[in-house]
Design an enzyme around this catalytic site. Structure first.
Site, mmCIF file in Angstrom:
data_model
loop_
_atom_site.group_PDB
_atom_site.id
_atom_site.type_symbol
_atom_site.label_atom_id
_atom_site.label_comp_id
_atom_site.label_asym_id
_atom_site.label_seq_id
_atom_site.Cartn_x
_atom_site.Cartn_y
_atom_site.Cartn_z
ATOM 1 N N SER A 288 0.770 -1.153 -0.120
ATOM 2 C CA SER A 288 0.150 0.050 0.059
ATOM 3 C C SER A 288 0.849 1.183 -0.160
ATOM 4 O O SER A 288 2.109 1.056 0.376
ATOM 5 C CB SER A 288 -0.908 -0.119 1.295
ATOM 6 O OG SER A 288 -0.058 0.454 2.357
ATOM 7 N N ASP A 289 0.284 2.395 -0.504
ATOM 8 C CA ASP A 289 0.961 3.666 -0.193
ATOM 9 C C ASP A 289 0.791 3.857 1.428
ATOM 10 O O ASP A 289 0.163 3.283 1.960
ATOM 11 C CB ASP A 289 0.529 4.711 -1.073
ATOM 12 C CG ASP A 289 1.604 5.970 -1.495
ATOM 13 O OD1 ASP A 289 2.485 5.896 -0.318
ATOM 14 O OD2 ASP A 289 1.460 6.354 -2.561
ATOM 15 N N TRP A 290 1.546 4.986 1.746
ATOM 16 C CA TRP A 290 1.400 5.453 3.113
ATOM 17 C C TRP A 290 0.102 5.629 3.627
ATOM 18 O O TRP A 290 -0.672 6.487 3.109
ATOM 19 C CB TRP A 290 2.279 6.685 3.235
ATOM 20 C CG TRP A 290 2.387 7.109 4.718
ATOM 21 C CD1 TRP A 290 1.236 7.463 5.582
ATOM 22 C CD2 TRP A 290 3.560 7.296 5.620
ATOM 23 N NE1 TRP A 290 1.870 8.073 6.843
ATOM 24 C CE2 TRP A 290 3.271 7.836 6.848
ATOM 25 C CE3 TRP A 290 4.748 7.203 5.487
ATOM 26 C CZ2 TRP A 290 4.067 7.994 7.701
ATOM 27 C CZ3 TRP A 290 5.759 7.426 6.320
ATOM 28 C CH2 TRP A 290 5.409 8.012 7.557
ATOM 29 N N GLY A 291 -0.513 4.823 4.441
ATOM 30 C CA GLY A 291 -1.566 4.905 5.253
ATOM 31 C C GLY A 291 -2.872 4.608 4.481
ATOM 32 O O GLY A 291 -4.004 4.751 4.853
ATOM 33 N N ALA A 292 -2.421 3.942 3.132
ATOM 34 C CA ALA A 292 -3.763 3.922 2.256
ATOM 35 C C ALA A 292 -4.816 2.744 2.689
ATOM 36 O O ALA A 292 -5.981 3.003 2.279
ATOM 37 C CB ALA A 292 -3.346 3.414 0.855
#
Length: 720
Positions: A266-270
């Site tokens: 995932s991207d950051w916090g996605a």
């Protein structure tokens, strides 16, 4: 350790150990880091325990061979099964030696040099202990309001695909296990992140599946075909479903149709962002949707850590779905050789020798020069060394020329324009004044600039955006230079001196007030560590500009999205009859961009002649060979980019007015001529039909050959 041994290792793992392998945490959580693993403040609120950290699979943001070796050493002391950590970082356009931003690299149209820059970035990162880079970003971009256009290589799927392939090959090489100077690549952001509504970061993306497959997916596929080991999910929605929880996108397309068996992160916090998106009621549901969609690693939120165990225990997901994610992560660790050598390439002594070495800086200088695009030149460039030059503007002495995502790049290492010019001429031939800041200035600064200009034969105005004005979360609704810089140009222009503008920016700008007040314009983008030297090379003619725009420069922000391969309408504007009202046009501005895709000037001139297709027909079995003679008709050596475009005149669905199908960058001495040859095969004419079949249609086509999308010679041919 082969696949069966990895499966046996997974059988020894508890469910909590499996879940922890799917977590990615930032460096401060870990013993051996400069924070010594002290979990306090906001980190403590995440609910991360020491047990989770001891079993975590990967680390975000660590750097330096010494620190990374220490973190790995401390981790292996506490991890029950001795599973090493993966170290991942954003090495986007350089590690410490910073190359131009990717949009600039795209404007070089030099895939070999782009590959070399990725190879150098990998070498510096690997010797510093990093295993994975979150690059390349291959999102197709058409709206310069979006700040992250600076991370893309442009508006064309063919060009983006060529660069995606080259950069993956540069990062990874051919043997990740034994070549310790390489890192695993992570292509991002899957999918269609480059088309947010209104150019606003993280915003909704809304397009048909056919359009996504036609324009936005090819570059991701090219990166995966080149062997990219990881894929990062996008923040945006795809067909109403956030990418990070999009099973159709990640399972059906990526895993099943494309047969990708690498790691999805995932991207950051996605993962947690599935909640505000409105498709998950809480963190546990977000975890379920992400893991079911095929996301193996959750970056920097704890939905997996706090939710997956209960989902398995309540039989809402099978434990086997965790096992397959863990297996993919362990396979990557195996491919990188971490089980045998958990410290891999991290070497403090070699790090001091390799990082920022002279060879690397020289390649950065070459790429910065080749990435710059000469937009305008009324015979004022190149400069002569007997001229007194007034170097004026907020970027005259600024080292803020690295651009966003130059994570470990130090501004202090960047060569400024002043420093670069001083290597060409003596102090007496250079009058330097700031004139104003990027967004504000004083009357005293302006007066100092005017005085320097009066003492000069020619003015070089170094203008642009600071690095924070583009990049992630750097969307802007107004894409002109700040008012204070436009005022500076206006006042300098009143002196009636020759003006050269050098632009530093992370996006195509609206250049009103710039191109009309200057005699020459050089688009330097954010050129990286060696920017000042490269610009001096260009301004004084030691290097001939050869860059071509990878993204159109709009006439006005009111046009955007603006791009060359648009669809015609039922009422296309007739350029020969400006009196017609009821056609697709603006009443107050042209339809066309100020400077189109593929455009860029040189200090020499080139001619294309004797364009000879091998036939006027093409079949599935027999392609078309197009040969021509390119000649340097000027007085200096230079490179020209010959571009091949094709138009399908009648399709089952509307086809673009032109599509790039090939390009060649050719170096010629003055008076030299070379034959340039393109091979055009039937598969280059395929597109996605209404049923999403990828095939060609028999019928009439037009081929265009030229040095930009607009400056072309055409000839018809048929597909039989």
């Amino acid at each position: 350790m082969d696949k069966e041994l990895l499966k046996n290792l997974i059988k020894q793992m508890t469910i909590d150990e499996k879940i922890a392998q799917l977590m990615q945490l930032a460096t401060p959580f870990f013993k051996g880091s400069s924070h010594e693993g002290q979990i306090t403040g906001p980190m403590e609120k995440l609910g991360i325990t020491n047990y989770m950290v001891q079993n975590t699979g990967s680390v975000l943001g660590a750097s330096g061979a010494k620190e990374i070796r220490k973190i790995q050493e401390e981790h292996l002391k506490e991890n029950r099964l001795g599973i090493p950590l993966l170290f991942m970082s954003d090495v986007v356009h350089g590690y410490k030696t910073i190359f131009p931003v990717p949009l600039a690299i795209g404007s070089s149209w030099d895939v070999n040099l782009a590959k070399k820059s990725a190879e150098i970035a990998a070498r510096e990162a690997a010797v510093s202990g990093i295993h994975v880079t979150f690059a390349p970003m291959v999102d197709l971009v058409r709206d310069p309001r979006w700040g992250r256009v600076m991370e893309s290589t442009g508006e064309d799927s063919y060009l983006n695909s060529e660069f995606a392939r080259a950069q993956v090959q540069g990062f990874q090489g051919t043997d990740l296990t034994n070549d310790l100077d390489r890192v695993a690549a992570c292509v991002k952001h899957f999918a269609a992140y480059g088309a947010p509504e209104g150019g606003r970061d993280y915003n909704t993306v809304n397009m048909s599946e056919r359009q996504m497959r036609e324009s936005y997916l090819p570059a991701y596929k090219a990166a995966l075909d080149a062997g990219s080991e990881l894929v990062m999910t996008a923040f945006n929605t795809v067909d109403g479903i956030p990418a990070t929880g999009n099973k159709k996108l990640m399972r059906d397309l990526l895993r099943d149709e494309w047969n990708f068996d690498g790691v999805v992160i995932s991207d950051w916090g996605a993962v947690k962002e599935l909640i505000p998106h409105g498709v998950a009621k809480d963190a546990t549901e977000a975890a379920r949707k992400a893991i079911e969609a095929g996301v193996d690693i959750e970056m920097m939120t704890t939905c997996y850590a706090n939710g997956l165990r209960s989902l398995v225990e309540n039989s809402e997901i099978e434990e086997s779905i965790l096992d397959e994610a863990v297996l993919r992560i362990l396979q990557l660790k195996q491919k990188l050789g971490l089980f045998e050598n958990p410290y891999r390439g991290a070497d403090v002594k070699r790090e001091q020798e390799i990082v920022m070495c002279g060879q690397h800086r020289q390649i950065a200088r070459e790429l910065a020069a080749k990435s710059s695009v000469l937009l305008k030149n009324e015979g004022i460039l190149p400069l002569k060394k007997n001229q007194t030059v007034g170097l004026i503007g907020p970027f005259a002495e600024s080292n803020d020329i690295l651009g966003q995502w130059s994570w470990l790049g130090a501004k202090d290492d960047a060569v400024t324009v002043r420093q670069g010019l001083h290597k060409k001429v003596t102090n007496t031939k250079l009058k330097v004044a700031k004139g104003c800041g990027v967004e504000a200035g004083t009357e005293a600064e302006l007066e100092e600039a005017l005085e320097a200009a009066k003492q000069s034969d020619v003015i070089v105005l170094a203008l642009g955006e600071d690095s924070e004005m583009s990049g992630e979360a750097g969307s802007r609704s107004v894409i002109q230079l700040p008012e204070v810089q436009l005022k500076l140009i206006e006042k300098i222009h009143e002196l009636d001196k020759p003006i050269i503008v050098v632009l530093f920016n992370g996006r195509p700008l609206d250049l009103h007030g710039v191109f009309d007040k200057s005699n020459a314009v050089l688009e330097a983008w954010f050129p990286g560590t060696e920017g000042g030297n490269a610009i001096a090379d260009l301004l004084y003619g030691d290097v001939n500009p050869s860059g071509k725009l990878a993204m159109s420069i709009p006439y006005s922000v009111g046009q955007v999205p603006v791009y060359y391969n648009y669809f015609n309408t039922g009422r296309p504007k007739d350029a020969h009859d400006a009196q017609i009202r009821y056609v697709s046009q603006y009443l107050d501005i042209p339809n066309e961009p100020l400077y189109p895709f593929g455009f860029g000037l040189s200090y020499t001139t080139f001619s294309l002649r004797d364009i000879r297709p091998s036939s006027n027909t093409l079949t599935a079995e027999q392609g078309l060979t197009i040969s021509m003679i390119l000649e340097n008709t000027g007085d200096v050596a230079g490179e020209e980019v010959v571009q091949l475009y094709v138009q399908d005149l009648v399709g089952e669905v509307v086809r673009p007015v032109k599509e790039l199908k090939g390009f060649k960058k050719v170096f010629l001495q003055p008076g030299e001529a070379k034959e340039v040859v393109f091979e055009l095969a039937e598969d280059a004419l395929r597109y996605h039909h209404t049923d999403l079949q990828f095939k060609s249609d028999k019928g009439e086509f037009i081929a265009y050959i030229g040095n930009s999308c607009n400056n072309v010679t055409s000839f018809p041919f048929e597909l039989n």
